[in-house]
Each structure stands twice: as C-alpha cells, then as structure tokens.
Design a protein around this motif. Structure first.
Motif, PDB file in Angstrom:
ATOM      1  N   TYR A 192      32.585  46.670  44.388  1.00 20.16           N
ATOM      2  CA  TYR A 192      33.078  45.366  43.952  1.00 20.16           C
ATOM      3  C   TYR A 192      32.729  45.152  42.485  1.00 20.16           C
ATOM      4  O   TYR A 192      31.873  45.846  41.929  1.00 20.16           O
ATOM      5  CB  TYR A 192      32.514  44.220  44.811  1.00 20.16           C
ATOM      6  CG  TYR A 192      31.010  44.123  44.829  1.00 20.16           C
ATOM      7  CD1 TYR A 192      30.269  44.757  45.812  1.00 20.16           C
ATOM      8  CD2 TYR A 192      30.317  43.387  43.857  1.00 20.16           C
ATOM      9  CE1 TYR A 192      28.880  44.678  45.837  1.00 20.16           C
ATOM     10  CE2 TYR A 192      28.940  43.289  43.873  1.00 20.16           C
ATOM     11  CZ  TYR A 192      28.220  43.943  44.871  1.00 20.16           C
ATOM     12  OH  TYR A 192      26.850  43.866  44.877  1.00 20.16           O
ATOM     13  N   VAL A 230      31.759  42.068  39.779  1.00 20.76           N
ATOM     14  CA  VAL A 230      31.419  40.665  39.537  1.00 20.76           C
ATOM     15  C   VAL A 230      32.075  40.285  38.215  1.00 20.76           C
ATOM     16  O   VAL A 230      31.821  40.928  37.187  1.00 20.76           O
ATOM     17  CB  VAL A 230      29.885  40.478  39.448  1.00 20.76           C
ATOM     18  CG1 VAL A 230      29.530  39.008  39.217  1.00 20.76           C
ATOM     19  CG2 VAL A 230      29.200  41.008  40.703  1.00 20.76           C
ATOM     20  N   GLU A 254      36.767  41.702  44.133  1.00 15.24           N
ATOM     21  CA  GLU A 254      36.253  40.870  43.049  1.00 15.24           C
ATOM     22  C   GLU A 254      35.296  39.809  43.568  1.00 15.24           C
ATOM     23  O   GLU A 254      35.565  39.182  44.592  1.00 15.24           O
ATOM     24  CB  GLU A 254      37.438  40.204  42.335  1.00 15.24           C
ATOM     25  CG  GLU A 254      37.073  39.672  40.982  1.00 15.24           C
ATOM     26  CD  GLU A 254      38.279  39.080  40.254  1.00 15.24           C
ATOM     27  OE1 GLU A 254      39.398  39.616  40.403  1.00 15.24           O
ATOM     28  OE2 GLU A 254      38.079  38.072  39.552  1.00 15.24           O
ATOM     29  N   VAL A 255      34.179  39.664  42.898  1.00 14.61           N
ATOM     30  CA  VAL A 255      33.279  38.537  43.159  1.00 14.61           C
ATOM     31  C   VAL A 255      33.398  37.629  41.939  1.00 14.61           C
ATOM     32  O   VAL A 255      32.938  37.972  40.847  1.00 14.61           O
ATOM     33  CB  VAL A 255      31.815  39.017  43.345  1.00 14.61           C
ATOM     34  CG1 VAL A 255      30.874  37.824  43.460  1.00 14.61           C
ATOM     35  CG2 VAL A 255      31.691  39.924  44.562  1.00 14.61           C
ATOM     36  N   ASP A 256      34.052  36.492  42.138  1.00 15.62           N
ATOM     37  CA  ASP A 256      34.321  35.608  41.005  1.00 15.62           C
ATOM     38  C   ASP A 256      33.050  34.838  40.627  1.00 15.62           C
ATOM     39  O   ASP A 256      32.519  34.089  41.439  1.00 15.62           O
ATOM     40  CB  ASP A 256      35.455  34.641  41.383  1.00 15.62           C
ATOM     41  CG  ASP A 256      35.805  33.708  40.232  1.00 15.62           C
ATOM     42  OD1 ASP A 256      35.292  33.918  39.105  1.00 15.62           O
ATOM     43  OD2 ASP A 256      36.586  32.767  40.454  1.00 15.62           O
ATOM     44  N   ALA A 257      32.567  35.077  39.420  1.00 12.52           N
ATOM     45  CA  ALA A 257      31.354  34.376  38.959  1.00 12.52           C
ATOM     46  C   ALA A 257      31.639  33.623  37.664  1.00 12.52           C
ATOM     47  O   ALA A 257      30.732  33.391  36.846  1.00 12.52           O
ATOM     48  CB  ALA A 257      30.215  35.366  38.790  1.00 12.52           C
ATOM     49  N   VAL A 265      24.588  35.959  35.047  1.00 15.80           N
ATOM     50  CA  VAL A 265      24.018  37.064  35.827  1.00 15.80           C
ATOM     51  C   VAL A 265      22.801  37.608  35.081  1.00 15.80           C
ATOM     52  O   VAL A 265      22.880  37.923  33.878  1.00 15.80           O
ATOM     53  CB  VAL A 265      25.052  38.191  36.037  1.00 15.80           C
ATOM     54  CG1 VAL A 265      24.392  39.426  36.654  1.00 15.80           C
ATOM     55  CG2 VAL A 265      26.201  37.711  36.925  1.00 15.80           C
ATOM     56  N   ILE A 309      22.723  35.691  40.485  1.00 16.33           N
ATOM     57  CA  ILE A 309      23.760  34.874  39.842  1.00 16.33           C
ATOM     58  C   ILE A 309      23.247  33.434  39.801  1.00 16.33           C
ATOM     59  O   ILE A 309      22.849  32.878  40.824  1.00 16.33           O
ATOM     60  CB  ILE A 309      25.100  34.950  40.611  1.00 16.33           C
ATOM     61  CG1 ILE A 309      25.574  36.412  40.723  1.00 16.33           C
ATOM     62  CG2 ILE A 309      26.163  34.091  39.918  1.00 16.33           C
ATOM     63  CD1 ILE A 309      26.890  36.589  41.493  1.00 16.33           C
ATOM     64  N   TYR A 363      21.221  39.431  44.869  1.00 13.81           N
ATOM     65  CA  TYR A 363      21.672  40.733  45.358  1.00 13.81           C
ATOM     66  C   TYR A 363      20.548  41.751  45.222  1.00 13.81           C
ATOM     67  O   TYR A 363      19.897  41.821  44.187  1.00 13.81           O
ATOM     68  CB  TYR A 363      22.885  41.237  44.564  1.00 13.81           C
ATOM     69  CG  TYR A 363      24.171  40.481  44.826  1.00 13.81           C
ATOM     70  CD1 TYR A 363      24.369  39.210  44.285  1.00 13.81           C
ATOM     71  CD2 TYR A 363      25.178  41.044  45.599  1.00 13.81           C
ATOM     72  CE1 TYR A 363      25.544  38.516  44.529  1.00 13.81           C
ATOM     73  CE2 TYR A 363      26.363  40.352  45.841  1.00 13.81           C
ATOM     74  CZ  TYR A 363      26.525  39.093  45.298  1.00 13.81           C
ATOM     75  OH  TYR A 363      27.693  38.405  45.531  1.00 13.81           O
ATOM     76  N   ARG A 396      24.326  41.243  49.063  1.00 13.14           N
ATOM     77  CA  ARG A 396      23.954  39.833  48.898  1.00 13.14           C
ATOM     78  C   ARG A 396      22.964  39.435  49.986  1.00 13.14           C
ATOM     79  O   ARG A 396      23.144  39.742  51.152  1.00 13.14           O
ATOM     80  CB  ARG A 396      25.195  38.946  48.971  1.00 13.14           C
ATOM     81  CG  ARG A 396      24.857  37.505  48.678  1.00 13.14           C
ATOM     82  CD  ARG A 396      26.084  36.642  48.484  1.00 13.14           C
ATOM     83  NE  ARG A 396      25.637  35.255  48.254  1.00 13.14           N
ATOM     84  CZ  ARG A 396      26.468  34.251  48.020  1.00 13.14           C
ATOM     85  NH1 ARG A 396      27.764  34.461  47.962  1.00 13.14           N
ATOM     86  NH2 ARG A 396      25.995  33.027  47.834  1.00 13.14           N
TER      87      ARG A 396
END
Ligand SMILES: [Zn+2]
Length: 398
Positions: free
Chosen positions: A4, A6, A50-53, A58, A373, A392, A397
C-alpha cells in the motif's frame, strides 16, 4: 501483506531532513520501499492500495531508549516486588499494549524483574500480545546495597561483576545495565555518590563487548559518569551532573547520553492514590535534578555528545506509561531543541543507541515500516505527537 501507499501527508522521515509536503510512503512486505514527494512516485507503485493521509503528518515510530515495562509507574518498585509474579506479568502485558498505542513502536527495557520482560518480548515477537519491539537488559547490576539493590543482581569486585554481566547475556540481554551512582528511587541514597568502581564497570564492558552487547550505566553524579566513560560504557543514562571535561571524553570515545527528563517532573495534579508522601519525598530531589540536567544538556549540545532520550516510565511511583514519550519530546523542546531535532533524537539517535539503525529509526527504503500518522503538525507544536490518527508496526496498523 498487501502493498500500500500512504499518500498526501507531510512526511518527517527521522533523518533530521526538512519535512516533505504532499508525500508518499510506499510499504512493501512490512518495509518502507519508497518515500518522497507524491509527484515523483514511481509509476508501478501507483497501482498499490492507497491509504489517504491528506492533511495529516507521518513520523517514524517513536523509540523509548530507557523504560521499565515490569513496573506500572503508579506504585513504587519496592512495593511491587512483593506482588504475585503472575500479576506483574499480566500488568506488563497491558503496559506494553498501551506503550504501542501511544506511538512508541520500540523500547529498551533497562531494568527488568526476574526476566519477565524477556518473556514479554518473546510473546510480542510471537504475536501473542501487542507491544513494541524490545531490547532488554535483564536484571540491573548494582554493588551490594547499591541503587535499586532490591531488583538488582548485586555484585562486588571485577570477577563477580563480569559474571553478573554474563548471566544477563545468557538470559537474553542485549544491553548490560549497571548502577554507577546512587539513585532517587532508592530511599536514603546520595545521587552524587559513585558506586561501582572503574575496574568493576570495565569488567562488565569487556564481557558485554566480547559478546556483541552494549553497556549502559545509571549515573547522576559527575564521578560516576566519568568512571563509566573511562570504563568504556556505551551510554550514560540520566547524566545529570555532566561536566565539560567528561563531555569531551564522551565525544572522543563515542559515548551517548540518554536523557530522562519527564520522570523527574511529575504532574502534582496527577499524583496516584496513596503516593502523596512519595511525591513529597521526591519533589525536592527531582527539582534539583531537573535544574542541573538543563546545564548538562547545554554542555552536551555544545560539545556535540550523541544525545538519546527515554522516559524511565515505571522507574518510580510517579512515572506512568501514558504518552510518556510525548512528555519526553516536550521536555526536549523546553530544553532548547527544535521540534525537528527532538524528533530526530527519539527516532534516529535512539535507534543508533539501540544498535538498530539497519532496520529502525528513519523512514527510508529498506527500513521496517514502523510509523505514526498524526492529525496535527508536531513541528508547529510538539504536543501534537499526542494527536494520533494511526500507529503502524512492521506495516500493520495497530
Ligand atoms: Zn531507569
């Protein structure tokens, strides 16, 4: 584990470099595979989940270089040693989970109880319980009647100290911890007084280094710090009364200073039930230690000593395990470090002190994907490290 990426966060990678806005962090097989600005993201990575941040920050997982997971930080160690061993274990299981949830993904236990911490580490590694990655030291080594003798392997003379060090390594210690001066947590001790001698400390250093382990010493008074550096230890814990001459020697020999500031500054409004007398006993000692530590920090910074940091959580009845690395970061910033430098101390520098830079401390390709995050900018206000959105560890996570 699926790959994935971020996306959209501001990345503070732990190297000390300026943050990267609108960044991407590609995680492959639990490790960082790529990190940098979104617009430079390699084409093949764009297909990953995708991990939308966006709008978040981070940072690398925090590293606590000095903690005691076997003790709850609400009751004194002197009281806890009489408790049923099973209860100490069960409470430690809860403690390590809470440590991880507050963004600390790695710790160095620098004084355990009956090797309970070794079993906790095994249980974490095996995946039976949640907790941070761990380095351990086993039992502290103190002279007979020395600091924390009630949990220590007491040893006198170089031969006995050498044997004591080897016992801890045999039990699984990564670091050998010795008491080079008196300590506040042991009633009736003079924190200025030197305890183990240079010869005794050097015997432990020889045994540890021969086995590829490091050595850390608890030190307040200048004499104990100097004895430790001369004996060849790798890190000075607390280092309260550091002077210029010894700081020069530390730079020359590559000795690190692990600051533990939060532990000496308990919140008077949060004194645990039944601990008012202990608070009053420690308050004056702590004030003096805090005052002098400021000078030590100044000397260490000017001389260029390698600085690390730990909470000493669990070390006394006023040192809880709640958000204690955040407190440590706040103390570093109050001590004159920029938020960026403070974060570098508790990530990259601490990884070095734990001899774990090959895998931890920064978010660079090849490193384990331990990161946090945040919902707010820690460089704007270091207190924002408490604004946790997600933690994480090894890409998973929590
Ligand atoms: Zn400690």
């Amino acid at each position: 584990m699926a790959d994935y990426v971020v996306t959209g966060a501001t990345l503070i990678d732990g190297t000390g470099a300026e943050p990267v806005a609108n960044a991407a962090l590609f995680v492959h097989d639990g490790r960082v595979a790529w990190a940098g600005p979104m617009n430079q993201l390699p084409a093949e990575v764009r297909k990953a989940d995708e991990v939308d941040a966006a709008g978040r920050w981070v940072i690398p997982g925090l590293i606590d270089a000095h903690v005691h997971i076997c003790w709850n930080g609400r009751e004194s160690v002197l009281d806890l040693i009489h408790r049923d061993r099973d209860l100490i274990i069960l409470e430690a299981v809860d403690t390590v989970r809470r440590i991880l949830e507050t963004g600390t993904t790695t710790v160095r236990d620098i004084g355990g109880h009956d090797y309970v911490e070794m079993s906790i580490r095994k249980a974490i590694t095996a995946g039976h319980i949640a907790g941070p990655r761990m380095r351990t030291s086993g039992k502290v080594i103190a002279m007979t009647g020395g600091h924390a003798y009630f949990i220590a392997r007491e040893a006198d003379g170089p031969d006995d100290v050498r044997r004591a060090a080897r016992e801890q390594i045999k039990a699984g210690a990564d670091t050998v911890k010795l008491m080079a001066t008196g300590g506040a947590a042991t009633p009736g001790q003079d924190v200025m007084a030197s305890q183990l001698t240079v010869e005794e400390l050097a015997a432990a250093v020889g045994a540890a280094h021969a086995m590829g382990r490091t050595v850390a010493t608890h030190c307040h008074g200048t004499g104990g710090i100097k004895n430790s550096v001369l004996a060849g230890v790798d890190s000075i814990e607390h280092g309260t009364y550091l002077d210029e001459e010894t700081a020069d020697l530390m730079v020359e020999r590559g000795t690190a200073l692990v600051l533990t500031q939060g532990v000496a500054r308990p919140d008077p409004d949060k004194v645990p039930p039944g601990q008012q007398a202990e608070y009053e006993r420690l308050e004056k000692i702590f004030d003096a230690l805090t005052e002098r530590t400021r000078q030590s920090i100044q000397i260490a910074r000017e001389k260029g000593v390698l600085i690390g940091s730990g909470t000493d959580a669990g070390g006394n009845a006023l040192a809880p395990h709640d958000f204690s690395m955040a407190r440590e970061l706040e103390c570093l910033v109050e001590g004159g470090f920029t938020p960026l430098k403070a974060l570098t101390i508790v990530t990259r520098n601490n990884a070095g002190i734990l001899r774990w830079t090959n895998e931890l401390g920064t978010l660079e390709p090849g490193k384990l994907a331990d990161f946090v995050i945040l919902n707010a900018d820690p460089l704007d206000n270091i207190r924002n490290v408490r604004q946790i959105h997600a933690v994480y560890k090894g890409g998973t996570r929590i």
